[in-house]
Design an enzyme around this catalytic site. Structure first.
Site, short mmCIF file in Angstrom:
data_model
loop_
_atom_site.label_atom_id
_atom_site.label_comp_id
_atom_site.label_asym_id
_atom_site.label_seq_id
_atom_site.Cartn_x
_atom_site.Cartn_y
_atom_site.Cartn_z
N ASP A 347 0.82 -1.27 0.00
CA ASP A 347 0.02 0.07 0.06
C ASP A 347 0.84 1.40 -0.02
O ASP A 347 2.07 0.96 0.44
CB ASP A 347 -0.89 -0.03 1.16
CG ASP A 347 -1.84 1.42 1.30
OD1 ASP A 347 -2.49 1.59 0.60
OD2 ASP A 347 -1.41 1.78 2.63
N ASP A 540 -1.39 -0.60 6.38
CA ASP A 540 -1.85 -0.17 7.55
C ASP A 540 -3.00 0.38 8.15
O ASP A 540 -3.19 0.56 8.97
CB ASP A 540 -0.66 1.14 7.86
CG ASP A 540 -1.10 2.35 6.85
OD1 ASP A 540 -1.75 2.02 5.89
OD2 ASP A 540 -0.79 3.43 7.31
N ASP A 544 -7.00 -1.99 3.91
CA ASP A 544 -6.09 -2.94 3.83
C ASP A 544 -6.64 -4.36 4.26
O ASP A 544 -5.79 -5.54 3.82
CB ASP A 544 -4.59 -2.48 4.15
CG ASP A 544 -4.14 -1.29 3.44
OD1 ASP A 544 -4.47 -1.19 2.18
OD2 ASP A 544 -3.72 -0.44 4.14
#
Length: 650
Positions: A347, A540, A544
């Site tokens: 990410d 995080d 996600d």
């Protein structure tokens, strides 16, 4: 959906206990005391020697009973319990050793039977020590769990109470040198805090009003008050304890396979025993006494002690090493998968980047008083709560604060009037009077993935500020490492393609997937799995979580959300990607050491069996070589507790 993805599920509550107890908990100090009594008895037996055979054999018998009583109890007791539980014959290594000792005694070799028990029990205690060594790190963590808190009462006085009585919203006082009782936010005071128990970093962090503090960390020289934000059972440290305790029960596939094969292997050895015994007189021409002796040596030679110790101590030592470095692993199985990754997806925001925009470029018209203009800009931005405003204020600290009436207009940004001159800060499309020079600069900076704001004076653009969420300090090196070991790297971002590719180019990533909606991240991970194989995912945020679960190895950043930490397989407590590189390197080393141990232990078994049938082996030499190989395997595993020199920079 690929079969790989279809079969993948993260059940973190699996307890891979197949009836073989690797804790070797024999009830504290008593077995150790008994072992040393047995060792002394053995030495006394050697002293009596052949001249006083009766007394020597009594001493050897006492040695067998005292040094090896727990070996005999585990051999027969665990075999009976495991057989009843599994409803099929499930013997263990200790049964082989007990039978070999009984056989040696039966043919009158009391000394060799005692030697077998003394050396086997000694190696057994060494293995228990190595297993315990890695788990002692966990016990040390448990001892660090806070027990008391100093609560501030409504009248201003303080009272020490048990930490489990602290409630969210309470105000606590933390004195210098105190352990911080739970997670919270500083209300007053400044200090420095040792957060090594949370993130593995030894350098204390400066803390001021509004900063977050974590339970179990150690306050420095300052005194402060804090507001409790989490129940003591839900703190970051509590989650660490849960994760690390859980990791003790989840072994690598290799370790689990060895545990499952052990009873089958021992059963096969026992079934072969009559054939070995009969082969002596009828094939090799031995006497029945020699054949029985060789059969006892056979039981010792083929006992899989070293094989059983090949994987579990190695796995536990690796998990312990990583936990000290601020990498929490939910089980050895995930370390094995980490070492076998073919692709890894990141990410962008908060993982590859710092998650907060910073000013990267700014320029103002020639002839303008730059200091005066910056004072105006900062004073205007201080009346905005936009993340870009924070970045601009941080870029220009300690500026003269002006008392301005600022208007925030939707679509046009901030504006203020000073001495009949209107200043405005807004996005480029909100200005029509822009010189060719500023249009060019804006296009160039936008192409680099930066967000540009114009500064206007009476609607004429006199400057610009460019901002960007920049890559964190470890991102480039981490991506470079993964590419160097043949792992495909992908960045997943919800940003526009231009911004995503600009960041990707800075970092050197293989592939950028931009304009991604949160719900699409898991599908992208599935596509990576189909295309490349085993895939890891770093994230995080709550959005996600589905991708972290879908990936073969989900890795959460410790500063991220609780949801991401709960579903991930690894957690980087310090948001430091170099720790992930270290974890990957150590997982590869763990796999290498495990297979070294397996090959070595099997080689020793083959050599001992061959020498036995050639008549070049007795019980004493067999025991020494066999248990020596077990000790070698355990010491090899112990290397994983130490950070290899070539990884120290990480």
């Amino acid at each position: 959906m690929s079969s790989k993805q279809h079969n993948h599920n993260h059940d973190h509550d699996h307890n891979h206990d197949h009836g073989h107890d690797h804790d070797h908990d024999h009830g504290g100090k008593f077995p150790v005391i008994m072992y040393f009594i047995g060792l002394v008895a053995f030495l006394i037996g050697l002293y009596f020697g052949e001249g006083m055979v009766l007394y020597a054999n009594i001493a050897f018998g006492l040695s067998i009973l005292t040094a090896g009583y727990h070996i005999i109890l585990e051999g027969f007791g665990d075999t009976i319990r495991n057989t009843m539980r599994a409803k099929k014959f499930s013997p263990n290594i200790h049964l082989l050793m007990a039978l070999a000792t009984a056989g040696a005694v039966a043919i009158g070799n009391w000394e060799e039977g005692a030697l077998l028990i003394v050396i086997f029990a000694g190696a057994h205690f060494l293995e228990a020590y190595v297993d315990g060594k890695s788990k002692r790190e966990i016990k040390n963590l448990l001892e660090m769990n806070p027990t008391e808190a100093r609560i501030v009462l409504p009248n201003g006085s303080t009272k020490v109470i048990p930490v489990d009585q602290v409630k969210i919203g309470d105000t606590l006082q933390v004195l210098n040198g105190d352990q911080i009782p739970t997670d919270g936010v500083i209300l007053s005071g400044t200090t420095s805090v040792d957060e090594s128990s949370i993130n593995g970093e030894s350098i204390p962090k400066e803390k001021n009003i509004g900063d977050e503090v974590f339970g179990s960390t150690i306050n420095g020289s300052g005194t402060f008050t804090m507001e409790v934000t989490k129940d003591s059972s839900e703190t970051v440290f509590s989650k660490i304890l849960q994760l690390v305790n859980q990791s003790q029960k989840s072994l690598t596939k290799t370790a689990t396979l060895i545990q499952r094969l052990e009873p089958k292997y021992v059963t096969f050895v026992l079934l072969m025993f009559p054939l070995v015994l009969l082969s002596g007189p009828y094939i090799f021409g031995w006497t029945w006494e020699v054949s029985l002796y060789r059969s006892m040596v056979y039981l010792i030679a083929v006992s899989p002690c070293a094989l059983a110790a090949s994987a579990v101590p190695t796995t536990l030592a690796t998990i312990s090493n990583l936990s000290k470095k601020g990498v929490l692993v939910k089980g050895g199985a995930y370390l094995s998968k980490l070492g076998g990754l073919k692709a890894i997806s990141f990410d962008k925001t908060g993982t590859l980047t710092n998650g907060k925009p910073v000013v990267t470029d700014y320029t103002f018209e020639n002839g303008i008083d730059e200091n005066e203009l910056i004072d105006i800009i900062v004073s205007m931005e201080k009346q905005s709560n936009h993340p870009l405003a924070t970045a601009i204020i941080n870029q220009f600290p300690n500026r003269k604060e002006l008392n301005l009436a600022v208007e925030n207009e939707i679509g046009r940004g901030l504006s203020t009037s000073i001495k009949n001159t209107v200043y405005r800060i807004g996005k480029p499309t909100s200005f029509s009077n822009v010189s060719f020079v500023y249009k060019q600069k804006e296009e160039k900076l936008a192409a680099e993935g930066k967000t540009v704001v114009f500064v206007g004076k009476d609607e004429y653009v006199i400057g610009l500020i460019a901002l960007m969420d920049v890559p964190n300090q470890h991102a480039k090196d981490a991506v470079k490492y993964f590419k160097s070991v043949g792992i495909h790297t992908t960045m997943i971002t919800g940003d526009a393609k231009l911004t995503g590719e600009a960041v990707g180019k800075q970092i050197g990533i293989d592939e950028v997937v931009a304009n991604v909606m949160p719900e699409d991240k898991a599908a992208i991970v599935q596509e990576q799995q189909r295309k490349y194989g085993a895939t890891g995912m770093l994230g995080d945020g709550i959005n996600d979580a589905p991708a972290l679960v879908t990936a073969d190895v989900g890795v959460a950043m410790g500063d991220g959300t609780d949801v991401a930490m709960d579903v991930a397989d690894l957690v980087l407590m310090n948001n430091d990607l170099s720790k992930l590189v270290y974890a990957h390197q150590l997982s590869k080393k763990m796999d290498k050491v495990t297979w070294q141990n397996i090959y070595f232990s099997m080689f020793v078994v083959i050599v001992l069996v061959v020498l036995n049938f050639l008549g070049r082996m007795d019980i004493a030499i067999g025991v020494i070589l066999h248990e020596g190989s077990t000790i070698m395997v355990i010491l090899n595993a112990l290397r994983l507790l130490v950070t290899p020199k070539k990884y120290l920079s990480n």
